[in-house]
Structures are given as structure tokens and as C-alpha cells.
Write a protein that holds these residues in place. Sequence first.
Motif, PDB file in Angstrom:
ATOM      1  N   GLU A  67      10.320  95.723  60.453  1.00 17.88           N
ATOM      2  CA  GLU A  67      11.723  95.662  60.864  1.00 17.88           C
ATOM      3  C   GLU A  67      12.111  96.944  61.614  1.00 17.88           C
ATOM      4  O   GLU A  67      12.823  96.891  62.623  1.00 17.88           O
ATOM      5  CB  GLU A  67      12.590  95.471  59.614  1.00 17.88           C
ATOM      6  CG  GLU A  67      14.045  95.272  59.920  1.00 17.88           C
ATOM      7  CD  GLU A  67      14.877  94.932  58.690  1.00 17.88           C
ATOM      8  OE1 GLU A  67      14.311  94.613  57.625  1.00 17.88           O
ATOM      9  OE2 GLU A  67      16.108  94.997  58.815  1.00 17.88           O
ATOM     10  N   GLY A 114      14.302  84.037  60.972  1.00 17.20           N
ATOM     11  CA  GLY A 114      13.596  85.185  60.399  1.00 17.20           C
ATOM     12  C   GLY A 114      12.600  85.834  61.352  1.00 17.20           C
ATOM     13  O   GLY A 114      11.843  86.723  60.951  1.00 17.20           O
ATOM     14  N   LYS A 152      15.192  88.106  65.729  1.00 11.01           N
ATOM     15  CA  LYS A 152      16.070  88.081  66.906  1.00 11.01           C
ATOM     16  C   LYS A 152      17.299  88.965  66.696  1.00 11.01           C
ATOM     17  O   LYS A 152      17.654  89.781  67.545  1.00 11.01           O
ATOM     18  CB  LYS A 152      16.501  86.635  67.219  1.00 11.01           C
ATOM     19  CG  LYS A 152      15.335  85.681  67.437  1.00 11.01           C
ATOM     20  CD  LYS A 152      15.767  84.255  67.728  1.00 11.01           C
ATOM     21  CE  LYS A 152      16.444  83.528  66.595  1.00 11.01           C
ATOM     22  NZ  LYS A 152      15.569  83.310  65.416  1.00 11.01           N
ATOM     23  N   THR A 153      17.955  88.791  65.547  1.00 11.70           N
ATOM     24  CA  THR A 153      19.157  89.585  65.259  1.00 11.70           C
ATOM     25  C   THR A 153      18.796  91.056  65.050  1.00 11.70           C
ATOM     26  O   THR A 153      19.550  91.957  65.431  1.00 11.70           O
ATOM     27  CB  THR A 153      19.904  89.002  64.034  1.00 11.70           C
ATOM     28  OG1 THR A 153      20.247  87.641  64.324  1.00 11.70           O
ATOM     29  CG2 THR A 153      21.180  89.774  63.731  1.00 11.70           C
ATOM     30  N   THR A 154      17.617  91.303  64.477  1.00 17.39           N
ATOM     31  CA  THR A 154      17.168  92.687  64.273  1.00 17.39           C
ATOM     32  C   THR A 154      16.969  93.382  65.617  1.00 17.39           C
ATOM     33  O   THR A 154      17.367  94.547  65.791  1.00 17.39           O
ATOM     34  CB  THR A 154      15.856  92.701  63.458  1.00 17.39           C
ATOM     35  OG1 THR A 154      16.064  91.984  62.237  1.00 17.39           O
ATOM     36  CG2 THR A 154      15.409  94.116  63.152  1.00 17.39           C
ATOM     37  N   ASN A 165       3.913  89.863  58.748  1.00 16.90           N
ATOM     38  CA  ASN A 165       5.029  90.763  59.049  1.00 16.90           C
ATOM     39  C   ASN A 165       5.054  91.186  60.513  1.00 16.90           C
ATOM     40  O   ASN A 165       5.953  91.905  60.945  1.00 16.90           O
ATOM     41  CB  ASN A 165       4.953  92.020  58.179  1.00 16.90           C
ATOM     42  CG  ASN A 165       5.594  91.782  56.817  1.00 16.90           C
ATOM     43  OD1 ASN A 165       6.479  90.940  56.682  1.00 16.90           O
ATOM     44  ND2 ASN A 165       5.137  92.512  55.822  1.00 16.90           N
TER      45      ASN A 165
END
Length: 154
Positions: free
Chosen positions: A13, A40, A43-45, A133
Motif C-alpha cells: 500500500e 481492492g 485504485k483509491t489508494t 500483495n
Amino acid sequence: MSKITLQLCAESEVEMVCLGKRIAKALNYPIVITLAGDLGAGKTTLARGILNQLGHSGHVKSPTFSIVEIYEINSCRVAHFDMYRVKDPEELQFFGFHEYFDVSDLILIEWPEQISTFEIGIDLEIKFMTVGNTRNLIFNSMSESGDITLNKLI
Ligand SMILES: Nc1ncnc2c1ncn2[C@@H]1O[C@H](COP(=O)(O)OP(=O)(O)O)[C@@H](O)[C@H]1O
Ligand SMILES: [Mg+2]
């Protein structure tokens, strides 16, 4: 028009946020970017990294329920969309989707598959793929603005 493709990966992340910051530094405005990938995928990260680098220090809310979140950061106008819940493209008329294109410097669109992007000018497509991950990101430029951005990113 040239079509530049680039592949990058983020192993965590934190790396995804860093990649967002790198992208923010390379942006050629105005620019419309689609972020495609599973729930998950990060994209938003990535959007958070971009917004943080532009100078937004607060929380970055996922627009899943609101569909759009607007930011004005040091005179840079950003519209962050999440089309996940949009079932009918007509819904987009309600909040004047197309008007954002006239007034925004940066537009980020999560779940572009949910809408017809074909009449929208997309400058850069980013596709996210999850392997454990690791997130593999494929960048495709679709315009001169996308080309300039990717050339700076390489
Ligand atoms: N390499 C990675 N990059 C980004 N997120 C990761 C990564 N590895 C694990 N994650 C986790 O995946 C989730 C990504 O969430 P989010 O950015 O909201 O995804 P999306 O917007 O694509 O649905 C977070 O919970 C994050 O901690
Ligand atoms: Mg999201």
C-alpha cells in the motif's frame, strides 16, 4: 498520435501511495485518467497518493457512495469518480457528469467499465492487476496529454 505503454508495480500500500505521488508530479493538465481493476486493487489508494502530492492533507474518501468527490487544491480542481454503483449511464446526467470535464484540471474515474467512456476524451488508462500483495499497473496513453505524462514518468 503515439501510444505509449508502461508497466509498473507496487508491492505494498505504501508503494502504491508513492506511485501516486510520482504520477502527480508527472501530470500534464488537463488530464482525464481511468483506473480499472477489481475491488481492492488499489485504485483509491493510488488516487490518495496523487491527491496527497497535489497538497491535499485530509482524508481521501472513496466515492463509492457519493459517486464523485471534488477537491480544490492550490487552484488545481480535481474530480474523483467511482462508477461502481452506476447502473444506468443516464444517472450521470443527475450530477452533471459532463460539466466536470469543462471545469476540472484532473479527473480520476474508478470503474470506467460501468459507463460509456467512448464519448469522453480519456488521456490515460491505468489497469490494475492483483497478484497477492503485488499490484501490476499497465499505463496506456490515449492522447498527447497522456503521452507527455507517461514520458515524464518513465
Ligand atoms: N500493493 C498494494 N497496493 C495497494 N493496496 C494494497 C496493496 N497490497 C495490499 N493492499 C490493500 O488493498 C486494498 C486496496 O484498497 P483500495 O485502494 O480501496 O482499492 P480499490 O479502490 O481498487 O477498490 C487496501 O486495503 C490495501 O491495504
Ligand atoms: Mg476504490
